[in-house]
Design a protein around this motif. Structure first.
Motif, PDB file in Angstrom:
ATOM      1  N   LYS A 511       0.778  -1.211   0.134  1.00 35.55           N
ATOM      2  CA  LYS A 511      -0.111   0.050   0.088  1.00 35.55           C
ATOM      3  C   LYS A 511       0.990   1.064  -0.046  1.00 35.55           C
ATOM      4  N   LEU A 512       0.432   2.204  -0.908  1.00 42.06           N
ATOM      5  CA  LEU A 512       1.425   3.542  -0.705  1.00 42.06           C
ATOM      6  C   LEU A 512       0.091   4.424  -0.625  1.00 42.06           C
ATOM      7  N   GLU A 513      -0.081   5.331   0.243  1.00 44.79           N
ATOM      8  CA  GLU A 513      -1.215   6.131   0.674  1.00 44.79           C
ATOM      9  C   GLU A 513      -0.715   7.663   1.231  1.00 44.79           C
ATOM     10  N   LEU A 514      -1.455   8.629   0.286  1.00 44.65           N
ATOM     11  CA  LEU A 514      -1.321   9.983   0.683  1.00 44.65           C
ATOM     12  C   LEU A 514      -2.361  10.256   1.573  1.00 44.65           C
ATOM     13  N   HIS A 515      -2.027  10.787   2.701  1.00 43.37           N
ATOM     14  CA  HIS A 515      -3.196  10.876   3.642  1.00 43.37           C
ATOM     15  C   HIS A 515      -3.616  12.331   3.600  1.00 43.37           C
ATOM     16  N   VAL A 516      -4.372  12.778   2.554  1.00 41.10           N
ATOM     17  CA  VAL A 516      -4.893  14.180   2.457  1.00 41.10           C
ATOM     18  C   VAL A 516      -6.194  13.969   1.956  1.00 41.10           C
ATOM     19  N   SER A 517      -7.198  14.741   2.145  1.00 38.82           N
ATOM     20  CA  SER A 517      -8.541  14.319   2.118  1.00 38.82           C
ATOM     21  C   SER A 517      -8.836  14.625   0.210  1.00 38.82           C
ATOM     22  N   GLU A 518      -9.692  13.754  -0.141  1.00 38.09           N
ATOM     23  CA  GLU A 518     -10.207  14.081  -1.515  1.00 38.09           C
ATOM     24  C   GLU A 518     -10.681  15.416  -1.830  1.00 38.09           C
ATOM     25  N   ALA A 519     -11.087  16.170  -1.065  1.00 37.77           N
ATOM     26  CA  ALA A 519     -11.803  17.604  -1.292  1.00 37.77           C
ATOM     27  C   ALA A 519     -10.562  18.474  -1.412  1.00 37.77           C
ATOM     28  N   GLU A 520      -9.249  18.451  -0.573  1.00 39.98           N
ATOM     29  CA  GLU A 520      -7.957  18.883  -1.049  1.00 39.98           C
ATOM     30  C   GLU A 520      -7.593  18.590  -2.212  1.00 39.98           C
ATOM     31  N   LEU A 521      -7.340  17.479  -2.454  1.00 42.73           N
ATOM     32  CA  LEU A 521      -6.622  16.891  -3.807  1.00 42.73           C
ATOM     33  C   LEU A 521      -7.223  17.381  -4.903  1.00 42.73           C
ATOM     34  N   VAL A 522      -8.863  17.641  -4.879  1.00 46.65           N
ATOM     35  CA  VAL A 522      -9.602  17.980  -6.058  1.00 46.65           C
ATOM     36  C   VAL A 522      -9.101  19.612  -6.362  1.00 46.65           C
ATOM     37  N   LYS A 523      -8.997  20.406  -4.934  1.00 48.46           N
ATOM     38  CA  LYS A 523      -8.435  21.796  -5.025  1.00 48.46           C
ATOM     39  C   LYS A 523      -7.436  21.859  -5.523  1.00 48.46           C
ATOM     40  N   ARG A 524      -6.319  21.133  -5.070  1.00 47.74           N
ATOM     41  CA  ARG A 524      -5.037  21.415  -5.751  1.00 47.74           C
ATOM     42  C   ARG A 524      -5.131  20.760  -7.059  1.00 47.74           C
ATOM     43  N   ARG A 525      -5.750  20.152  -7.551  1.00 46.01           N
ATOM     44  CA  ARG A 525      -5.674  19.611  -9.016  1.00 46.01           C
ATOM     45  C   ARG A 525      -6.240  20.824  -9.836  1.00 46.01           C
ATOM     46  N   GLU A 526      -7.219  21.525  -9.332  1.00 45.74           N
ATOM     47  CA  GLU A 526      -7.604  22.802 -10.154  1.00 45.74           C
ATOM     48  C   GLU A 526      -6.402  23.948 -10.391  1.00 45.74           C
ATOM     49  N   SER A 527      -5.551  23.913  -9.420  1.00 47.20           N
ATOM     50  CA  SER A 527      -4.557  24.840  -9.485  1.00 47.20           C
ATOM     51  C   SER A 527      -3.122  24.437 -10.310  1.00 47.20           C
ATOM     52  N   TRP A 528      -3.299  23.101 -10.494  1.00 45.97           N
ATOM     53  CA  TRP A 528      -1.904  22.374 -10.964  1.00 45.97           C
ATOM     54  C   TRP A 528      -1.878  22.392 -12.517  1.00 45.97           C
ATOM     55  N   SER A 529      -0.781  22.721 -12.994  1.00 50.68           N
ATOM     56  CA  SER A 529      -0.517  22.765 -14.430  1.00 50.68           C
ATOM     57  C   SER A 529       1.070  22.360 -14.749  1.00 50.68           C
ATOM     58  N   TYR A 530       0.874  21.832 -16.137  1.00 47.91           N
ATOM     59  CA  TYR A 530       2.408  21.256 -16.321  1.00 47.91           C
ATOM     60  C   TYR A 530       2.949  21.647 -17.492  1.00 47.91           C
ATOM     61  N   THR A 531       3.953  22.115 -17.677  1.00 43.28           N
ATOM     62  CA  THR A 531       4.581  22.698 -19.040  1.00 43.28           C
ATOM     63  C   THR A 531       5.727  21.604 -19.173  1.00 43.28           C
ATOM     64  N   PRO A 532       5.668  20.885 -20.431  1.00 44.57           N
ATOM     65  CA  PRO A 532       6.606  20.187 -20.800  1.00 44.57           C
ATOM     66  C   PRO A 532       7.835  20.670 -21.122  1.00 44.57           C
ATOM     67  N   LYS A 533       9.045  20.297 -20.815  1.00 42.89           N
ATOM     68  CA  LYS A 533      10.162  20.706 -21.195  1.00 42.89           C
ATOM     69  C   LYS A 533      10.386  20.960 -22.584  1.00 42.89           C
ATOM     70  N   LYS A 534      11.318  21.848 -23.004  1.00 48.44           N
ATOM     71  CA  LYS A 534      11.394  22.078 -24.322  1.00 48.44           C
ATOM     72  C   LYS A 534      12.802  21.167 -24.646  1.00 48.44           C
ATOM     73  N   LEU A 535      12.501  20.043 -25.805  1.00 46.81           N
ATOM     74  CA  LEU A 535      13.388  19.086 -26.135  1.00 46.81           C
ATOM     75  C   LEU A 535      13.477  19.032 -27.485  1.00 46.81           C
ATOM     76  N   LYS A 536      14.671  18.334 -27.794  1.00 49.52           N
ATOM     77  CA  LYS A 536      14.739  18.113 -29.325  1.00 49.52           C
ATOM     78  C   LYS A 536      15.410  16.627 -29.421  1.00 49.52           C
ATOM     79  N   GLY A 537      15.340  16.195 -30.743  1.00 49.58           N
ATOM     80  CA  GLY A 537      16.060  15.068 -30.867  1.00 49.58           C
ATOM     81  C   GLY A 537      15.332  13.604 -30.292  1.00 49.58           C
TER      82      GLY A 537
END
Length: 556
Positions: A511-537
């Motif tokens: 088991k691998l668990e994060l002890h944070v409420s689902e409501a808090e995770l939903v809130k964090r996801r709304e503000s999360w974003s990801y910008t891929p690295k600039k890559l080549k080759g």
């Protein structure tokens, strides 16, 4: 009998002149043409002895009545590439190797193929190529290196001991002169690393799959027995061509199950999971099915062999103890004995006929009634922090920390993490979270063994843990979970962890668990974003095409 000498047939006789331009004669072209895929290079200790291996293989091919034609492919050393941007290229090199061998073998109509490799991603890349090609194939590895001398509490030093020593230096427990001296003494010969890491795990798995001759996987690189095995491999590939025993008759779901059972019994590298998934994918078998099999067998198969870093016995000791055949004999009632192997005989026949050269070591390799550990060698982890699984290695984790609860300290790259460790910022009770190191996010899914080894050197092995969407080496110790899927770059929950969050790791119950409420995770996801690295080759292509770790990191 398989038809050979294709360049003497009317269909391909027009290609014959080009073959003669490479100094091949009519007689050469009338025999089975055996491709020799050699990953020799002068930078990698596991590969700088492969010219000699290749020559003995070619001698064997000639003796068997074939014509050998050697070609090269790349080989990256994890130990040299780790800890910097070079690590991003290691896992992608696996697919490049498979591609290059497939291209060479298909383009030149080889009747058979001998695969010569030793190290981490090269061996699985070559097995993937064999799975694609479905022609007679044998893999012969270059052998393990000999161990260095003792260093502090380490009986036999290896290359990874330097990283541990560096951690000791950072904690004021060793001098830089001692660290520098260790770099000279820790690797006294060519070969794959002395411990049961990914390199030796995959070499042994090749034998367990039936793709290498019995007893060859663990022969140390400097031993003459390694050269005799290479010559025998060359003889045997011609026989396989004549009998039309192709890789497709050897690499099957049953043989993969045999390899999984062997993996559980020996506590091999966690990287074996991603490679077995990738090999299965090449055979048209779902990687998810392999993950489920690994999970299932991990609950049934105890660890009966214990090899460094889980014990003080190194790979040379494992060789003297009987290597793969000794383990598989203990597992015989659990294996599919009817699987075909490159000997031209079944696995059961091989085990019945195998003659051991040295006395048994009943402490290193035990029987099923007296295992080293009742937990299987690999654990598939699940929970809200790893919805699509993670991977750990119970045998490499001290019993004190197989169940661990701590506070997260988060890093968005390996470099950030190792810098913090070097500055002594990691404290007892921390769960070190290293993310954006997955197949797409890294890209290339770098190994995080450096972090755990440095923590070990600082005396934090039993008071901290490391989790990551990257990978680990087989030399890891301490409490760790890798391959966390979905990865952070794909929006997996690991991306939402914040410093101070409570995390529980239960390797016993997987088991691998994060002890944070689902409501808090939903809130964090709304503000999360990801910008891929600039890559080549190659990294740009890999990041675009790579599937997740639980799918073998294969390219779509």
């Amino acid at each position: 009998m398989k038809e050979v000498g294709i360049f003497n047939t009317e269909e391909y006789i027009s290609n014959k002149g080009m073959c003669k331009g490479a100094s091949l004669s009519d007689d050469d072209l009338s025999r089975p043409i055996i491709g020799i895929a050699n990953s020799f290079n002068e930078m990698v200790p596991g590969h700088n002895n492969l010219r000699t291996i290749a020559q003995y293989v070619k001698n064997g091919v000639y003796r068997g009545g074939g014509t050998p034609v050697e070609f090269g492919t790349i080989a990256i050393c994890d130990g040299i590439a780790t800890g910097h941007a070079g690590g991003n290229y290691v896992l992608p090199s696996r697919d490049n190797i498979a591609d290059s061998i497939e291209i060479q073998a298909k383009a030149h109509k080889f009747n058979g193929l001998v695969l010569i490799a030793s190290c981490d991603k090269i061996v699985p890349g070559m097995i993937m190529a064999a799975a694609r090609l479905n022609i007679p194939c044998i893999l012969i590895n270059g052998g393990c290196m000999l161990s260095g001398g003792p260093f502090r509490d380490v009986k036999n030093a290896d290359a990874s001991t330097v990283t541990k020593a560096l951690g000791m230096y950072q904690a004021g427990l060793a001098t830089m002169d001692e660290v520098q001296a260790l770099t000279t003494t820790c690797v006294p010969s060519s070969g794959s690393c002395q411990f049961y890491g990914t390199a030796n795990t995959m070499c042994c798995i090749s034998e367990a799959l039936g793709l290498s001759l019995s007893g060859t996987a663990a022969i140390p690189a400097p031993y003459n027995e390694r050269l005799r095995a290479s010559l025998e491999t060359g003889v045997k590939i011609v026989e396989l061509v004549q009998k039309d025993i192709t890789s497709g008759k050897i690499l099957t779901l049953k043989s993969i199950e045999n390899a999984i059972i062997f993996l559980m019994a020996t506590g091999g590298s966690t990287n074996a999971v991603i490679h077995l998934c990738a090999i299965a994918y090449e055979l048209g078998i779902s990687p998810s099915e392999i993950i489920d099999l690994i999970d299932d067998y991990s609950k049934k198969i105890p660890a009966i062999a214990n090899i460094f870093p889980a014990s003080q016995y190194d790979m040379e000791d494992f060789y003297y103890a009987g290597g793969v055949p000794a383990v598989m004999k203990e597992l015989k009632t659990l294996l599919y004995g009817d699987c075909m192997t490159v000997s031209g005989k079944t696995l059961e026949d091989n085990l019945n006929e195998y003659k051991f050269l040295y006395p048994a070591n009943k402490d290193l390799i035990r029987n099923l009634d007296n295992p080293h550990d009742k937990l299987g060698g690999i654990a598939i982890m699940r929970g809200n922090l790893a919805p699509n699984t993670g991977v750990s290695k119970p045998l490499g984790i001290h019993e004190d920390v197989r169940q661990f609860v701590g506070k997260a300290i988060c890093f968005d790259s390996e470099e950030e993490c190792t810098l913090a460790i070097s500055q002594n910022k990691i404290k007892p009770g921390h769960v070190v979270v290293v993310r954006y190191e997955g197949p797409k996010g890294g890209p290339g899914m770098r190994e995080m063994f450096k972090a755990s080894k440095m923590l070990d050197g600082q005396g934090l092995e039993r008071s901290t843990a490391v989790i990551t969407d990257g990978r680990f080496s087989g030399t890891n110790s301490g409490c760790f979970v890798g391959h966390i899927s979905p990865e952070a770059a794909a929006g997996g929950p690991i991306a939402l962890v914040q410093d101070g969050d409570e995390i529980s790791i239960d390797v016993i119950n997987r088991k691998l668990e994060l002890h944070v409420s689902e409501a808090e995770l939903v809130k964090r996801r709304e503000s999360w974003s990801y910008t891929p690295k600039k890559l080549k080759g190659v990294l740009a292509r890999y990041a675009k095409l790579a599937k997740s770790a639980d799918q073998g990191g294969v390219l779509e």
